[in-house]
Every structure is written in C-alpha cells, then in structure tokens.
Design an enzyme around this catalytic site. Structure first.
Site, PDB file in Angstrom:
ATOM      1  N   SER A   1       0.573  -1.161  -0.124  1.00  0.00           N
ATOM      2  CA  SER A   1      -0.033   0.301  -0.152  1.00  0.00           C
ATOM      3  C   SER A   1       0.520   1.246  -0.441  1.00  0.00           C
ATOM      4  CB  SER A   1      -0.306   0.258   1.215  1.00  0.00           C
ATOM      5  OG  SER A   1      -1.586   0.630   1.108  1.00  0.00           O
ATOM      6  N   HIS A   2       0.739   2.259   1.527  1.00  0.00           N
ATOM      7  CA  HIS A   2       1.399   3.928   1.180  1.00  0.00           C
ATOM      8  C   HIS A   2       2.839   2.816   1.659  1.00  0.00           C
ATOM      9  CE1 HIS A   2      -0.323   2.420   4.806  1.00  0.00           C
ATOM     10  NE2 HIS A   2       0.770   3.032   5.475  1.00  0.00           N
TER      11      HIS A   2
ATOM     12  N   ASP B   1      -2.442   6.902  -4.162  1.00  0.00           N
ATOM     13  CA  ASP B   1      -2.012   5.778  -2.746  1.00  0.00           C
ATOM     14  C   ASP B   1      -1.384   4.730  -3.812  1.00  0.00           C
ATOM     15  OD1 ASP B   1      -3.565   3.648  -2.276  1.00  0.00           O
ATOM     16  OD2 ASP B   1      -2.571   3.031  -0.511  1.00  0.00           O
TER      17      ASP B   1
ATOM     18  N   ASP C   1      -1.537   1.050  -3.298  1.00  0.00           N
ATOM     19  CA  ASP C   1      -2.366   0.318  -4.505  1.00  0.00           C
ATOM     20  C   ASP C   1      -3.519   1.091  -4.439  1.00  0.00           C
ATOM     21  OD1 ASP C   1      -3.029   0.544  -1.403  1.00  0.00           O
ATOM     22  OD2 ASP C   1      -3.723  -1.408  -1.226  1.00  0.00           O
TER      23      ASP C   1
ATOM     24  N   ASP D   1      -6.489   2.677  -2.905  1.00  0.00           N
ATOM     25  CA  ASP D   1      -6.811   2.414  -2.513  1.00  0.00           C
ATOM     26  C   ASP D   1      -7.385   4.311  -1.275  1.00  0.00           C
ATOM     27  OD1 ASP D   1      -5.931   1.748  -0.748  1.00  0.00           O
ATOM     28  OD2 ASP D   1      -6.417  -0.070   0.203  1.00  0.00           O
ATOM     29  N   ARG D   2      -6.032   4.928  -1.533  1.00  0.00           N
ATOM     30  CA  ARG D   2      -6.541   6.236  -0.219  1.00  0.00           C
ATOM     31  C   ARG D   2      -7.095   6.976  -1.225  1.00  0.00           C
ATOM     32  NH1 ARG D   2      -2.614   5.781   4.670  1.00  0.00           N
ATOM     33  NH2 ARG D   2      -3.265   4.363   4.971  1.00  0.00           N
TER      34      ARG D   2
ATOM     35  N   LYS E   1     -11.657   0.018   0.296  1.00  0.00           N
ATOM     36  CA  LYS E   1     -11.772   1.228   0.178  1.00  0.00           C
ATOM     37  C   LYS E   1     -10.744   2.119  -1.433  1.00  0.00           C
ATOM     38  CE  LYS E   1      -7.167   2.559   2.454  1.00  0.00           C
ATOM     39  NZ  LYS E   1      -7.121   1.149   3.817  1.00  0.00           N
TER      40      LYS E   1
HETATM   41  C1  VG1 Z   1      -2.858   2.198   8.398  1.00  0.00           C
HETATM   42  C2  VG1 Z   1      -4.152   3.044   9.039  1.00  0.00           C
HETATM   43  C3  VG1 Z   1      -5.650   2.209   8.409  1.00  0.00           C
HETATM   44  C4  VG1 Z   1      -5.635   1.565   7.293  1.00  0.00           C
HETATM   45  C5  VG1 Z   1      -4.358   0.536   7.173  1.00  0.00           C
HETATM   46  C6  VG1 Z   1      -3.847  -0.193   5.617  1.00  0.00           C
HETATM   47  O1  VG1 Z   1      -3.251   1.457   9.706  1.00  0.00           O
HETATM   48  O2  VG1 Z   1      -4.261   3.615  10.012  1.00  0.00           O
HETATM   49  O3  VG1 Z   1      -6.894   3.222   8.588  1.00  0.00           O
HETATM   50  O4  VG1 Z   1      -6.867   0.657   7.172  1.00  0.00           O
HETATM   51  O5  VG1 Z   1      -3.557   1.782   6.930  1.00  0.00           O
HETATM   52  O6  VG1 Z   1      -4.301   1.020   4.898  1.00  0.00           O
HETATM   53  P1  VG1 Z   1      -2.111   1.134  11.058  1.00  0.00           P
HETATM   54  O7  VG1 Z   1      -2.337  -0.460  11.591  1.00  0.00           O
HETATM   55  O8  VG1 Z   1      -1.174   1.437   9.995  1.00  0.00           O
HETATM   56  O9  VG1 Z   1      -2.297   2.366  11.754  1.00  0.00           O
HETATM   57  V1  VG1 Z   1      -3.758   0.571   3.422  1.00  0.00           V
HETATM   58  O10 VG1 Z   1      -4.145   2.076   2.378  1.00  0.00           O
HETATM   59  O11 VG1 Z   1      -2.088   0.069   3.623  1.00  0.00           O
HETATM   60  O12 VG1 Z   1      -4.489  -0.311   2.391  1.00  0.00           O
HETATM   61 CO    CO Z   2      -2.946   1.494   0.054  1.00  0.00          CO
END
Ligand code: VG1
Ligand code: CO
Length: 545
Positions: free
Chosen positions: A114-115, A279, A281, A283-284, A378
């Site tokens: 992801s990010h 981001d 992947d 989804d953000r 998302k």
């Molecule tokens: C973070 C965010 C959470 C989100 C998750 C995955 O998790 O706070 O709200 O669902 O990333 O997002 P954490 O446990 O680091 O707080 V993504 O865009 O990685 O799929």
């Molecule tokens: Co993501």
C-alpha cells in the site's frame, strides 16, 4: 506438466497485520519458501479451491512480477479452475475487489504494501481477500497464521512463466489462466455509479482545472482512462501516471507531507480548482481544492450528507460506519439523516460484515480511506469521482462545500500525529502503561481539561459477534473531544505510535482556525501523557496529518 510437493520449513512470523502480511522485500525474496509458505497456507485454508476462480494482481512494486509467477505455479498445483490476472500483473486493490465479486471468485491475492515505500530496499506485502471481495476477516487471517507456523510442504507446478504483457488465455493442467484488462471493468463500474455526463461537462470546459497525482503507483492507468479519456480532463491532468517499481523513489502515501508537490500547486492563487492523489495500491485518496485541504474525516461526512445527489446512491444510505479513531463528523450527519452509524476497529476488514449485511452503504477511515458497498475495499478514485460529481451538481468550489458543511454541522477539528521507527519495546511499554493508568485517568484534570472517561476500545461485530479487543486507548473529554493512542499494524520497521486528536466546534465564528492551533491544548495533553522525549528521545512527531 508436473506437480511437485516441496518440503519446507515453517516461519513463525507470518502474522498478518492491519492489512495483510507486510515485510521488507528481502524477507520475502531471500528467505527460502517465505512467499510460497504463506501462499500455500492461504490455499490450505480454502477447502473448496479445486475448480474455483482466483484473482491475482498487485500494485506493481518491486518483486510484484516475480511473486506473481510463483503464485500462479502454486495455484495451478492447487488445482484452481481459473486464475484471472491483471495485465502486467497489476491490479489496484479496489479493482481486484470488484473482479472477485464480478467473477464470483473464491477470493483474490493482492500483492501490495500500500502506502509503504517500494523498491529493492522497500516493503512488500501480500493480502488475501475472500469471496465477498473484502480483506479476510480476523478469524481467517488467524487460521492462515496458525497454519503457516506448522506448514511442512507446498505444491508447485513446473510450468514456464506466464506472459503477462498481453491479454490472452491459456490452459495449464486443470487451470485456465487469463490475463485481463486491469482497467476496463473498474472504469465501467465507476461509470455505473456516477453521472459521467455532468462530470464531463465540468472537466472538459476551460473553467475548471484538475490535477490527479498517481504518485507513480497503481492508479495512473485507471486515472488516465477515467479522467482524461472518458471524462475529458486535459491530457497531463494525471501526474506521475506511470507505475514504477519504486514509485519514483517516493512514498506513495497521499497526504500533505508525501504529496507535497501537488499541495504546493494547489495552494497557489491560480492553482487548480481540484486536486487529488492516491496511494500505492489505489485505495486511499486525498482531496484538495484551490487553497483548501479536505480532511478525510470531513470528506466522509460530506459524502454521506450529499450522497442522494449521486446516481449510485440516490435511494439514500442504509447506514454509515467509521473506524474508531476517525473523527465523529460523520456521526453528526448520520444523526441528521436518521440512519445508524457504526464504530469499528482500524482496518477495512471490519466493514465487510456490515456491508454484506446491508447495514451500511458508506464507510471510511481517517487514514485517507473512503468507500461504499460497490466493492469491499476503500477506493481512491471512487472518492475522487464522488467529489467531482458533487461539484458538478452543486456548482460550488471545494472550499465552499466544506464551509457550508461546517456551518450546518459544526466542525470536528482533527489531527493525527505519528511517531515512526520507535523502539518496539518502548512503544509497547507505553501502551501497556496507558492501559494500566486507565482507572487513574477517569476524572483526572490535565492542563485544565477533565478526562470524563477512558477506555481501551473493544469491538463486538454486530453480525457474527466476534470480539476484537485492545484496539486503541481512548481518552474522552467534554463536548466530544478525544485523544486516541494506538500502535500501527502496517509498518515493517520498529513501531509507529499514532496519536489521534479531535475537538468539536460549532461556534460559527470559530470554524476557520488553523487545525494545529485549534487543537493545541489537546496536543499538549497528549504529549504530557506519552512523554515522547523521555520514552523515545523525540521532540516532535515525524508526520502530522
Ligand atoms: C493504516 C491505517 C488504517 C488502514 C491501514 C491500511 O493502518 O491507519 O486506517 O486501514 O493502514 O491502509 P495502521 O495499522 O498502520 O494504523 V492501506 O492503504 O495500507 O491498505
Ligand atoms: Co492502500
């Protein structure tokens, strides 16, 4: 074609976090059988996999292409009936979720961290989504983890690598392997939800300029097809649209810190009317208007308040949900609309049951995540299109939409302070100490503010009654003000402490303050409680959003 059963040694650390198993690329690449074990563990928890359909794709980061070939070989040996793979091995997370649903697949494997940054020294991740298209719930990830600790073999076919550049299909043993257009189905889905004609009128004229920063991540091809080709935004409106294995060296995280070029552009006097980013992947989302930033918390509330203006949601909303640390702005909208509002732990997997049971239509998280029942993830571009559709209907600027929302509902000032790369033991100790102090916090006055309640968030899923405990320490103050502390479950190095701070304001003259100033007192209280200097030798958070 031969299937081989390969003996393997189990690893003890394959526990999925908030969103799948994330580790440094090297952990997957250099540890023999690391990826294979986890994939076989997923498959072995799917007894009905023979003949079933599996979706596979990833965000295109370093090691994506290689990992996909391995996964295909394991899937063939596990006798899936069909494997659908995004062209070039790429699928955004929401597009993968859509494909699982559309093709009634047994599930999908999404390769993404992801990010988190990519490249040879960056992160890699793997996530399993079930038949509803959503991230596997905790009972499933727990099963996979338990299985992975005892795995002793994985199955593999000895086929040649599949050509993923061209769309096409071939059959290997009992499995049909199809490389599909990664963008078309998703773009069609968006077209079925939003008023593309109205948005096209807005974007193809000369008065309204947009910029979408794909951050060299997965959304580039989706954004070009939808925004430029189908909706007539000027060529070049999509920035950094070519997916790169290292995201161009950047951090594919759409926030004020990591999407700073976009932020600088939009803050100019003659900047674009609308800006957005997504981001790694896809989804953000981050939403910006000229000289205006929309907090994801407000974005969720605004989408909920205006949903009936959008074709896909014109019948109204069944309900809404937000993750616990997300601000209570959407709660006020739900109250006004007289619909239920659910509060879940952090992570999209907790929305799945509520969406499946049609208890909610929209949901979101403070971490730049918004979505609806159209998929079970998302969805970054979906949120962008929702905003564009709103602007096209309302004929108002982003700033005006935001202001009028605050005038009507009041404003939940909100910030998140992240301390990254902390010593894991020290971070766990902080949380344990806070947990111990909960009884003492209740009724305590700190810097002139009284904590009226304090707890550690625990969630009982209203559909299957499963319980998730210790989801975040919450301190409640008067008038809905809150401080929440929790540790991240997506990092790969040390620990990240997230401090979420919120305060409600309904005085019409106090709706335009600077967020950090408006929250100053609560920020100081949070610092007094966490002692970042003493505990972590830190003078300030690493990222403020
Ligand atoms: C973070 C965010 C959470 C989100 C998750 C995955 O998790 O706070 O709200 O669902 O990333 O997002 P954490 O446990 O680091 O707080 V993504 O865009 O990685 O799929
Ligand atoms: Co993501």
């Amino acid at each position: 074609m031969q299937f081989i059963s390969i003996p393997t040694t189990a690893y003890s650390d394959q526990e999925p976090g908030t969103s799948g198993l994330r580790k440094k690329v090297n952990v997957f690449k250099d540890n023999k059988g690391y990826l294979e074990n986890f994939v076989q563990a997923i498959f072995d928890t799917l007894p009905e996999r023979e003949g079933a359909t599996l979706i596979v794709g990833g965000d295109g980061r370093f090691y994506n292409a290689q990992a996909i070939q391995t996964i295909i070989k394991i899937a063939i040996a596990n006798e899936f009936g069909k494997i659908l793979i995004g062209q070039n091995g790429i699928l955004s997370t929401p597009a993968a979720s859509h494909l699982i649903r559309k093709h009634k697949a047994i599930g999908g494997i999404i390769l993404s961290a992801s990010h988190n940054p990519g490249g040879p020294d960056g992160d890699f991740g793997i996530k399993f989504n079930g038949a509803n298209g959503g991230p596997a719930p905790e009972n499933v990830t727990r099963k996979i983890y338990t299985y992975s600790k005892n795995i002793f073999r994985y199955l593999m076919a000895d086929n040649k690598n599949i050509e993923l550049r061209e769309i096409g299909s071939e059959k290997i043993a009992k499995t049909e392997i199809k490389v599909i257009d990664a963008v078309k189905d998703y773009a069609d889905l968006m077209e079925s939800l939003f008023d593309f004609e109205k948005i096209r009128n807005l974007l193809s004229g000369n008065d309204f300029k947009i910029v979408f920063d794909a951050m060299h991540a997965v959304t580039g091809p989706y954004a070009k097809e939808i925004l430029e080709d189908r909706l007539g935004a000027k060529k070049g409106s999509v920035w950094n649209g070519k997916p790169l294995t290292d995201f161009g060296g950047g951090h594919p995280d759409p926030n004020l810190v990591h999407a700073h070029e976009l932020v600088e552009k939009i803050m100019q006097d003659n900047g674009p009317d609308f800006g957005a980013a997504s981001d790694g992947d896809g989804d953000r989302n981050m939403i910006l208007g000229r000289q205006c930033y929309v907090s994801p918390n407000d974005s969720l509330a605004i989408l909920a308040a205006n949903a009936e203006l959008i074709p896909g949601y014109s019948d109204g909303l069944n309900g809404v949900a937000r993750s616990m640390p997300t601000s209570q702005a959407v709660d006020r909208v739900a109250e006004h609309l007289n619909i239920p509002c659910y509060e879940t732990p952090t992570g999209w997997k907790f929305f799945g049951n509520l969406l499946d049971a049609e208890k909610i239509t929209l949901c979101g998280e403070e971490s730049f995540g918004t979505g609806s029942d159209h998929v079970r993830e998302k969805d970054g571009l979906w949120a962008v299109l929702f905003w564009l559709n709103l602007i096209a209907v309302k004929q108002q600027s982003v700033a005006d939409i935001l202001d009028s929302h605050w005038q009507e509902f009041g404003r939940n000032y909100y910030t998140r302070h992240d301390y990254e790369g902390l010593n894991s033991q020290a971070a766990s100790k902080l949380v344990a100490d806070l947990r111990k102090r909960l009884p003492e916090f209740k009724g305590k006055n700190i810097q002139g503010m009284t904590i009226i309640n304090a707890d550690d968030f625990s969630y009982t899923d209203p559909i299957d009654d499963s319980v998730s405990q210790q989801q975040g320490i919450r301190l409640f103050f008067e008038n809905g003000s809150r401080i929440v502390f929790r540790l991240s479950g997506t990092g790969t190095q040390g620990a990240t402490l997230r401090v979420y701070i919120e305060k409600y304001e309904d005085n019409p003259d106090k709706l335009q303050q600077d967020t950090q100033l408006a929250l100053q007192r609560l920020i100081h209280i949070a610092e007094e409680i966490t002692e970042p200097g003493e505990r972590f030798q830190r003078t300030a958070p690493d990222v403020i959003t």
